[in-house]
Design an enzyme around this catalytic site. Structure first.
Site, PDB file in Angstrom:
ATOM      1  N   SER A  81       0.832  -1.205   0.000  1.00 44.49           N
ATOM      2  CA  SER A  81       0.000   0.000   0.000  1.00 44.49           C
ATOM      3  C   SER A  81       0.866   1.255   0.000  1.00 44.49           C
ATOM      4  O   SER A  81       1.713   1.435  -0.871  1.00 44.49           O
ATOM      5  CB  SER A  81      -0.964  -0.052   1.189  1.00 44.49           C
ATOM      6  OG  SER A  81      -1.973   0.928   1.075  1.00 44.49           O
ATOM      7  N   ASP A 317      -5.690  -3.178  -3.025  1.00 41.26           N
ATOM      8  CA  ASP A 317      -4.630  -2.809  -2.086  1.00 41.26           C
ATOM      9  C   ASP A 317      -3.883  -4.017  -1.518  1.00 41.26           C
ATOM     10  O   ASP A 317      -4.492  -4.983  -1.052  1.00 41.26           O
ATOM     11  CB  ASP A 317      -5.252  -2.003  -0.943  1.00 41.26           C
ATOM     12  CG  ASP A 317      -4.227  -1.269  -0.115  1.00 41.26           C
ATOM     13  OD1 ASP A 317      -3.441  -1.938   0.571  1.00 41.26           O
ATOM     14  OD2 ASP A 317      -4.222  -0.029  -0.164  1.00 41.26           O
TER      15      ASP A 317
END
Length: 761
Positions: A81, A317
């Site tokens: 991320s 993500d």
């Protein structure tokens, strides 16, 4: 001659949403330190930035005070991320020598709601969803503090207006634009390229590896073997996108780095899921090429590529399932070269540790319906502790410590065995390459004879380790990284070994087939032997002259480098087509691999290098080193079971360090709550205000500098110490250098720098 050591950093970068700006500040200090280290060891160093001069002088002071020339090498980076984005940019800067400075402007200007929000999702006019404004006012009053308490007066109107704009955007669709974000990532990479570079920050031959985690939303099938039923199929959602420059500086195409950065940061609900088509459209709009598109997609999405489903892959993500990617970083240790002593650190960057922890009075209320769902699908998976990873690292380090202790305890007996085997003339005869080869063979046979029944178990353990090495190496060379493919390769290799004449037996001594097999493929044995001699040399440093020490180091580490290079996947790339075409008969492939490894040739070169090093030594030094070199088979029989057959290249315990607001209290204590503003709005806070971003970026630099200094100083030998008060003084010098640099740039936080100057003192 001063002792040399490499402080190697494997960085693990957590997710943190808008705290990516804080992490940028930290990674900027790691980059500055790497530049300073390169300059410290360069014959013609480039001009240094003020903060780099602080790090450079610290390395110089360590060299003078502790007689230690330290190199700082960030060579493994893994991120998820927000950490994945920062890992991508940091890796690009290390691999190419490009600057991270242009990235700072882009973070401060563009990591903003107004820049990220998709125009199609924004409010159509000023009256859109006016009824939703109370939600914004309620949101800004939640958390540890209100906007009025966190933001300077001049920024409060900005935060409130952007929060209202955000809440009034179209609901039930991601507010941030995927293609907008792709364009911002490409802008950042192009800005770094335009700023130019002054060369790779790692030595030639030292690989840089980057691993970026991604979540495959739809998942892909993976076959698992059971007893009953024989095989099951499960859906796997975790993906790791690997990059490596293999020590050459040829890292990755900007499109590939953009793919990884955009995919890993596709936070559910904020950004739309990522697909390769999104990147294709942006590249077409910008008239940018992607020459290795097919090869990259095959490597990044192997299962989807195998069934022609790459275009339909949906990625979100990376922190959803793997927020702390230790495992790929640990696996990368298998292919590290070494030319000097190594102090390996795993350094994980956690911008907001323990943010979700609640206990006692704060947990008195039972969580509600939506709170439970959100926690289960987002917060809890991302906040899982890294205990399993740390325990794996600790267990590995403990095995190495036990191995070292056993080696020390049995050394007198091993040396006695070698002396009785060769007699006193061993230390009178000149150790020519031919004699060294004959002595090694004689010592090997003696170790087998003296080990009794234990030698058979040791021999089969060695074979099992070599089979694992061969299978994993061929699996990587082939590039088809599905687990079942690895199983098929191992099965074929085992079949070829079983078909060898007479089989591989170790009853009393190794059979001819076993000797031939180990001579051709037992790379780990050679590496472990030279590691043992290198450690023995380190123990004898005070007894050697500078010339003797330099010659011995060069011989040991040059020989070691050849074996480690043979273990690298890219050294055998010519076998890729043969690996892919193999079905069941692995014998031709094993013959080709043996030729490619060329261990017998490397053995001859090692004997030449070691004989030359021994030739110039005095008897008092030559004796213990030669006994370690020839006695290694005895040591290996005793210690290999402790290592569970592992070929540990970096043959030293690993230390783990953390960088977070909780660990940097030289300026202000209280952790993230006392320093960071992006933690507001569930870590989205810095998207709402430039003041938030400037604050968090500055604290990231200050915390990064403090922790880098701590970590560098901790690499000192056990008995060495900095002068009293020096570490604190160096930190103050670093803090003031950063504040001086940032004073003109950070205009949205008036008074902050002056306040920090007073706190620094």
């Amino acid at each position: 001659m001063r002792r040399e050591k490499e402080l190697r950093m494997a960085l693990v970068c957590y997710g943190g949403i808008s705290l990516a700006v804080y992490m940028h500040g930290i990674t900027k200090e790691i980059w500055r330190l790497a530049r300073a280290s390169r300059a410290f060891h360069a014959d013609d160093p480039p001009a240094l930035h003020p903060i780099e001069r602080v790090y450079h002088d610290l390395l110089g002071e360590i060299a003078e005070e502790a007689d230690l020339r330290l190199r700082v090498l960030p060579d493994i980076i893994a991120g998820a991320s927000a950490g994945g984005i920062n890992g991508v940019f940091l890796s690009q800067a290390i691999a190419t020598g490009q600057s991270l400075e242009p990235l700072t402007k882009l973070w401060l200007d563009s990591a903003d709601i107004e820049a990220l929000i998709d125009p199609n999702q924004a409010p159509r006019h000023i009256w859109t969803k006016q009824w939703a404004l109370p939600i914004a006012w309620m949101a800004q009053k939640r958390g540890a503090a209100r906007i009025d308490e966190l933001v300077e007066a001049g920024a409060r109107a900005e935060v409130k207006a952007k929060l209202a704009h955000f809440v009034r955007s179209r609901w039930f669709e991601p507010p941030f634009g995927g293609e907008r974000f792709v364009n911002l990532i490409i802008d950042a990479l192009e800005a770094m390229h335009a700023a130019g570079g002054d060369g790779r920050l790692l030595p030639n031959g030292q690989p840089l590896d980057l691993f970026v985690t991604v979540t495959d939303f739809r998942g892909h099938p993976e076959r698992l073997e059971l007893h009953s039923p024989a095989e099951v199929v499960e859906t796997e959602h975790r993906l790791i996108i690997p990059f490596s420059d293999h020590g050459t500086g040829a890292f990755a195409d900007p499109a590939e780095l953009t793919f990884a950065a955009r995919a890993t940061s596709s936070f559910p609900g904020a950004f739309p899921p990522f697909s390769v088509g999104e990147l294709d459209r942006v590249l077409e709009q910008r008239s940018l090429s992607w020459p290795n598109r097919s090869a990259f997609l095959e490597r990044a999405l192997p299962r989807q590529h195998a069934v022609n489903a790459v275009e339909s892959a949906v990625l979100i993500d990376g922190s959803v399932l793997v927020n702390a990617p230790f495992r790929p970083a640990m696996d990368a240790l298998r292919e590290r070269p070494a030319k000097r002593e190594v102090d390996r650190r795993f350094i994980y960057i956690d911008p907001s540790p323990g943010a979700s922890f609640q206990f006692g009075a704060t947990a008195a209320t039972t969580p509600g319906f939506f709170q439970t769902i959100i926690g289960a699908i987002s917060e809890i998976p991302r906040q899982q502790p890294i205990r399993d990873n740390l325990e794996a690292i600790r267990e590995r380090s403990e095995r190495i410590d036990r191995m070292r202790a056993i080696t020390r305890s049995i050394r007198p007996e091993v040396e006695s065995q070698i002396e009785s085997l060769f007699g006193y003339t061993l230390f009178l005869d000149s150790p020519t390459p031919a004699r060294l080869g004959a002595w090694r063979a004689k010592a090997q046979n003696a170790a087998a004879a003296k080990s009794g029944f234990g030698y058979a178990a040791y021999g089969h353990l060695k074979v099992a380790g070599v089979v694992d090495l061969i299978a994993n190496l061929l699996h990587s060379v082939g590039g088809e990284l599905a687990p079942e493919r690895l199983h098929r390769i191992r099965h074929a290799v085992e079949g070829a070994i079983q078909a060898m004449d007479g089989g591989l037996t170790f009853a009393g001594k190794a059979s001819p087939s076993a000797i031939l097999f180990l001579r051709s493929f037992d790379l780990g044995f050679r590496i472990r032997r030279l590691r043992l001699v290198a450690r023995r040399l380190a123990e004898l440093e005070d007894e050697l002259s500078e010339a003797e020490l330099a010659a011995a180091r060069e011989a040991i580490y040059d020989a070691l480098a050849g074996y480690l290079e043979a273990k690298r996947t890219d050294a055998h790339a010519k076998l890729r087509r043969t690996v892919r075409s193999m079905r069941n008969d692995a014998e031709p492939l094993l013959e080709a691999l043996a030729d490619s490894l060329n261990l017998r040739g490397l053995d001859d070169e090692t004997d030449i290098k070691m004989a030359a090093a021994f030739e110039g030594m005095t008897k008092s030094v030559k004796r213990p080193l030669l006994l370690a070199y020839l006695g290694f088979p005895f040591f290996d029989v005793a210690t290999l079971p402790l290592l569970q057959g592992e070929g540990l290249d970096e043959f030293d315990p690993i230390k783990v360090d953390r960088i977070s607001p909780e660990d940097a209290g030289a300026i202000r204590r209280g952790g993230a709550e006392a320093t960071l503003k992006g933690i507001q709005f569930n870590d989205f806070g810095a998207f709402f205000s430039r003041a938030y971003r400037e604050n968090d970026y500055l604290w990231g630099r200050l915390h990064g500098a403090e922790r880098m200094i701590d970590i560098v100083v901790s690499a000192l030998p056990p008995r060495a110490r900095m002068k009293p008060g020096r570490v604190a003084a160096i930190k103050r010098q670093a803090f003031h250098a950063i504040l001086d640099e940032e004073e003109e740039r950070l205009t949205a936080v008036p008074g902050l720098i002056e306040a920090l100057r007073k706190e620094v003192g």
